[in-house]
Design a protein around this motif. Structure first.
Motif, PDB file in Angstrom:
ATOM      1  N   LEU A   9     -55.378  10.057  53.725  1.00 28.43           N
ATOM      2  CA  LEU A   9     -55.854  10.844  54.863  1.00 28.43           C
ATOM      3  C   LEU A   9     -54.905  12.011  55.080  1.00 28.43           C
ATOM      4  N   LEU A  10     -55.377  13.203  54.821  1.00 25.52           N
ATOM      5  CA  LEU A  10     -54.578  14.411  55.044  1.00 25.52           C
ATOM      6  C   LEU A  10     -55.075  15.062  56.328  1.00 25.52           C
ATOM      7  N   THR A  11     -54.888  14.314  57.417  1.00 20.31           N
ATOM      8  CA  THR A  11     -55.392  14.699  58.729  1.00 20.31           C
ATOM      9  C   THR A  11     -54.261  14.553  59.736  1.00 20.31           C
ATOM     10  N   PRO A  12     -54.460  15.031  60.987  1.00 23.71           N
ATOM     11  CA  PRO A  12     -53.397  14.887  61.991  1.00 23.71           C
ATOM     12  C   PRO A  12     -53.450  13.551  62.723  1.00 23.71           C
ATOM     13  N   GLY A  13     -54.135  12.552  62.211  1.00 23.97           N
ATOM     14  CA  GLY A  13     -54.202  11.235  62.832  1.00 23.97           C
ATOM     15  C   GLY A  13     -55.613  10.911  63.286  1.00 23.97           C
ATOM     16  N   PRO A  14     -56.092   9.680  62.944  1.00 23.92           N
ATOM     17  CA  PRO A  14     -55.386   8.653  62.182  1.00 23.92           C
ATOM     18  C   PRO A  14     -54.940   9.184  60.820  1.00 23.92           C
ATOM     19  N   TYR A 273     -41.912  16.305  56.156  1.00 24.73           N
ATOM     20  CA  TYR A 273     -43.140  17.012  56.539  1.00 24.73           C
ATOM     21  C   TYR A 273     -43.057  18.498  56.168  1.00 24.73           C
ATOM     22  N   GLU A 274     -41.894  19.090  56.394  1.00 23.03           N
ATOM     23  CA  GLU A 274     -41.724  20.512  56.062  1.00 23.03           C
ATOM     24  C   GLU A 274     -41.808  20.745  54.564  1.00 23.03           C
ATOM     25  N   GLN A 275     -41.240  19.831  53.786  1.00 24.91           N
ATOM     26  CA  GLN A 275     -41.334  19.955  52.328  1.00 24.91           C
ATOM     27  C   GLN A 275     -42.788  19.808  51.876  1.00 24.91           C
ATOM     28  N   ASN A 276     -43.503  18.853  52.482  1.00 24.88           N
ATOM     29  CA  ASN A 276     -44.936  18.718  52.196  1.00 24.88           C
ATOM     30  C   ASN A 276     -45.665  20.024  52.469  1.00 24.88           C
ATOM     31  N   GLN A 277     -45.373  20.603  53.621  1.00 28.10           N
ATOM     32  CA  GLN A 277     -46.108  21.796  54.051  1.00 28.10           C
ATOM     33  C   GLN A 277     -45.791  22.998  53.168  1.00 28.10           C
ATOM     34  N   ARG A 278     -44.525  23.159  52.787  1.00 27.18           N
ATOM     35  CA  ARG A 278     -44.157  24.272  51.893  1.00 27.18           C
ATOM     36  C   ARG A 278     -44.834  24.114  50.534  1.00 27.18           C
ATOM     37  N   THR A 279     -44.822  22.889  50.016  1.00 25.27           N
ATOM     38  CA  THR A 279     -45.472  22.623  48.728  1.00 25.27           C
ATOM     39  C   THR A 279     -46.960  22.933  48.814  1.00 25.27           C
ATOM     40  N   LEU A 280     -47.569  22.519  49.919  1.00 24.15           N
ATOM     41  CA  LEU A 280     -49.000  22.751  50.124  1.00 24.15           C
ATOM     42  C   LEU A 280     -49.324  24.237  50.180  1.00 24.15           C
ATOM     43  N   VAL A 281     -48.618  24.973  51.019  1.00 18.44           N
ATOM     44  CA  VAL A 281     -48.938  26.393  51.201  1.00 18.44           C
ATOM     45  C   VAL A 281     -48.692  27.180  49.926  1.00 18.44           C
ATOM     46  N   ASP A 282     -47.577  26.918  49.253  1.00 19.72           N
ATOM     47  CA  ASP A 282     -47.305  27.630  47.998  1.00 19.72           C
ATOM     48  C   ASP A 282     -48.401  27.340  46.968  1.00 19.72           C
ATOM     49  N   GLY A 283     -48.795  26.080  46.871  1.00 20.26           N
ATOM     50  CA  GLY A 283     -49.812  25.713  45.890  1.00 20.26           C
ATOM     51  C   GLY A 283     -51.188  26.250  46.233  1.00 20.26           C
ATOM     52  N   MET A 284     -51.553  26.213  47.513  1.00 19.02           N
ATOM     53  CA  MET A 284     -52.862  26.739  47.911  1.00 19.02           C
ATOM     54  C   MET A 284     -52.926  28.246  47.737  1.00 19.02           C
ATOM     55  N   ARG A 285     -51.838  28.934  48.010  1.00 18.41           N
ATOM     56  CA  ARG A 285     -51.810  30.388  47.776  1.00 18.41           C
ATOM     57  C   ARG A 285     -52.011  30.680  46.291  1.00 18.41           C
ATOM     58  N   ALA A 286     -51.393  29.883  45.451  1.00 19.27           N
ATOM     59  CA  ALA A 286     -51.540  30.083  44.011  1.00 19.27           C
ATOM     60  C   ALA A 286     -52.984  29.867  43.557  1.00 19.27           C
ATOM     61  N   GLY A 343     -53.641  18.168  56.655  1.00 16.72           N
ATOM     62  CA  GLY A 343     -52.485  17.610  57.334  1.00 16.72           C
ATOM     63  C   GLY A 343     -51.396  17.215  56.359  1.00 16.72           C
ATOM     64  N   ASN A 344     -50.170  17.193  56.861  1.00 17.31           N
ATOM     65  CA  ASN A 344     -49.003  16.881  56.031  1.00 17.31           C
ATOM     66  C   ASN A 344     -48.272  15.636  56.507  1.00 17.31           C
ATOM     67  N   ILE A 345     -48.800  14.958  57.534  1.00 13.52           N
ATOM     68  CA  ILE A 345     -48.069  13.853  58.147  1.00 13.52           C
ATOM     69  C   ILE A 345     -48.634  12.513  57.699  1.00 13.52           C
ATOM     70  N   SER A 351     -45.104  14.520  46.132  1.00 10.60           N
ATOM     71  CA  SER A 351     -45.879  14.163  44.939  1.00 10.60           C
ATOM     72  C   SER A 351     -47.367  14.010  45.276  1.00 10.60           C
ATOM     73  N   ASP A 352     -47.654  13.532  46.497  1.00 11.51           N
ATOM     74  CA  ASP A 352     -49.051  13.427  46.929  1.00 11.51           C
ATOM     75  C   ASP A 352     -49.662  14.811  47.100  1.00 11.51           C
ATOM     76  N   ILE A 353     -48.870  15.732  47.627  1.00 17.13           N
ATOM     77  CA  ILE A 353     -49.370  17.104  47.804  1.00 17.13           C
ATOM     78  C   ILE A 353     -49.619  17.755  46.450  1.00 17.13           C
ATOM     79  N   GLU A 354     -48.743  17.502  45.490  1.00 16.07           N
ATOM     80  CA  GLU A 354     -48.959  18.037  44.138  1.00 16.07           C
ATOM     81  C   GLU A 354     -50.262  17.488  43.552  1.00 16.07           C
ATOM     82  N   ALA A 355     -50.513  16.204  43.769  1.00 19.69           N
ATOM     83  CA  ALA A 355     -51.759  15.607  43.278  1.00 19.69           C
ATOM     84  C   ALA A 355     -52.968  16.200  43.995  1.00 19.69           C
TER      85      ALA A 355
END
Length: 372
Positions: A9-14, A273-286, A343-345, A351-355
């Motif tokens: 679940l890549l959501t803000p909760g649940p 969480y911040e590392q997740n978010q940076r990985t996500l944004v960099d990858g989505m921009r790419a 969501g990143n939490i 590694s999940d964000i990379e996947a």
């Protein structure tokens, strides 16, 4: 294409929880039993420690239901009949606080901003200077409409200079983003079991200044959401809830609190969480996606992205493609813009964000131009 019985679940909760949190719910508990009440009391104490406040100055109250139930319990109980609530609104959850107040027929004033705008502090100052009837001010810390992080410490400086009661909806931030409750001199901070502490849904909680909650007897407009009575019962009967409590959720929450400690506390979790978010944004921009907000305004909790500029894009199909690959994301909530949110939490790691990024690339195969 692989079907998944279990997805992240890549959501803000649940949100995605650990196996150990889920396994902790396999035992049944009696709400009247001393062992269970002792568990509740330990959670109440843990929350104060996590908040960095003393038991002499602050207390904690658990409240059945979703996070909104806890927000409503505070608004219903804390604002007296002759009081006036000022709500800062720059998203759906600020609007929800205002709607709660209106439904309760409270005297309420809103200071509204665009959903992609941070609050103008001068407007807050002017409102409190000009409207002496205002007694309480409420703001959402992380507005999950956009993931925007509101400057609650700066807002607190103004609110406290005018000697107003300060209510912070920290639903999507408490436990995952550092904040100073004593530095803000906050009177009420509200959150939920199924957010950054990474428990499961079923109850919310309020960290309240003792001096503030002690003044609320008889003010609640609801029986079941009477925060004062709930607090009095928990205080006087050593952890007892007034009505049936979500026992399995409470046990899971205790396990989640222990796992937060093992991770290294709030700072360590925020770093992940911040590392997740940076990985996500960099990858989505790419991959050609554009984030909704400037990087400096973005919380590490949830990130909205604009739809790609491709006339064939359909969010529903994109959602199902990702779900079939083991990832569930969130639709957008911004009123007038075509966005979706990720969501990143939760029990999510880089590694999940990379996947997820690889699954996103695969899921867009149907948007590739057809070659002849």
């Amino acid at each position: 294409m692989q079907n998944h019985d279990h997805y992240l679940l890549l959501t803000p909760g649940p949100l995605t929880t650990t196996a150990s949190v889920r396994e902790s719910m396999l035992k049944d508990w009696c709400t009247w039993d001393d062992d269970y009440k002792s568990l509740v009391q330990s959670i109440r104490s843990d929350l104060l420690s996590l908040a960095g406040v003393s038991e002499e100055d602050y207390t904690s109250v658990l409240m059945q239901g979703s996070g909104t139930f806890s927000v409503e319990s505070v608004i219903s109980t804390a604002v007296p009949d002759d009081g006036k609530l000022c709500v800062l609104v720059n998203g759906a959850y600020g609007k929800r606080i205002a709607e709660i107040a209106e439904r309760l027929k409270l005297n309420v004033r809103t200071i509204e901003y665009g959903e992609t705008e941070r609050p103008d502090l001068e407007k807050v100052e002017n409102a409190l200077e000009q409207d002496e009837a205002i007694t309480h001010v409420a703001v959402v810390h992380c507005e999950t409409t956009t993931g925007l992080l509101n400057p609650i410490h700066d807002i607190a400086d103004i609110v406290k200079r005018y000697n107003k009661t300060f209510i912070v909806d920290a639903m999507s931030s408490f436990g995952g983003i550092q904040m100073s409750i004593t530095g803000m001199d906050a009177d009420y901070v509200i959150s939920s079991a199924n957010k950054c502490i990474q428990g499961v849904p079923g109850f919310g909680f309020v960290i309240a200044k003792r001096q503030a909650i002690q003044q609320c007897e008889g003010q609640a407009r609801s029986l079941s959401l009477d925060l004062f009575d709930q607090w009095q019962t928990m205080e006087g009967q050593e952890g007892k809830w007034r009505y049936t409590s979500p026992t399995h959720t409470v046990r899971a929450f205790k396990q989640a609190l222990e796992e937060l400690k093992l991770e290294g506390g709030i700072l360590a979790r925020q770093n992940r969480y911040e590392q997740n978010q940076r990985t996500l944004v960099d990858g989505m921009r790419a991959l050609g996606f554009t984030p909704l907000l400037p990087d400096e305004w973005q919380s590490p909790i949830i990130t909205p992205f604009y739809y790609p500029e491709h006339e064939a894009f359909q969010f529903e199909r994109f959602y199902e493609e990702l779900k079939s690959r083991g990832f569930v994301i969130y639709p957008g909530k911004v009123t007038d813009l075509k966005t979706f949110r990720i969501g990143n939490i939760g029990d999510i790691h880089p590694s999940d964000i990379e996947a997820l990024l690889e699954a996103t690339r695969e899921s867009l195969y149907w948007l590739e131009p057809v070659t002849k």
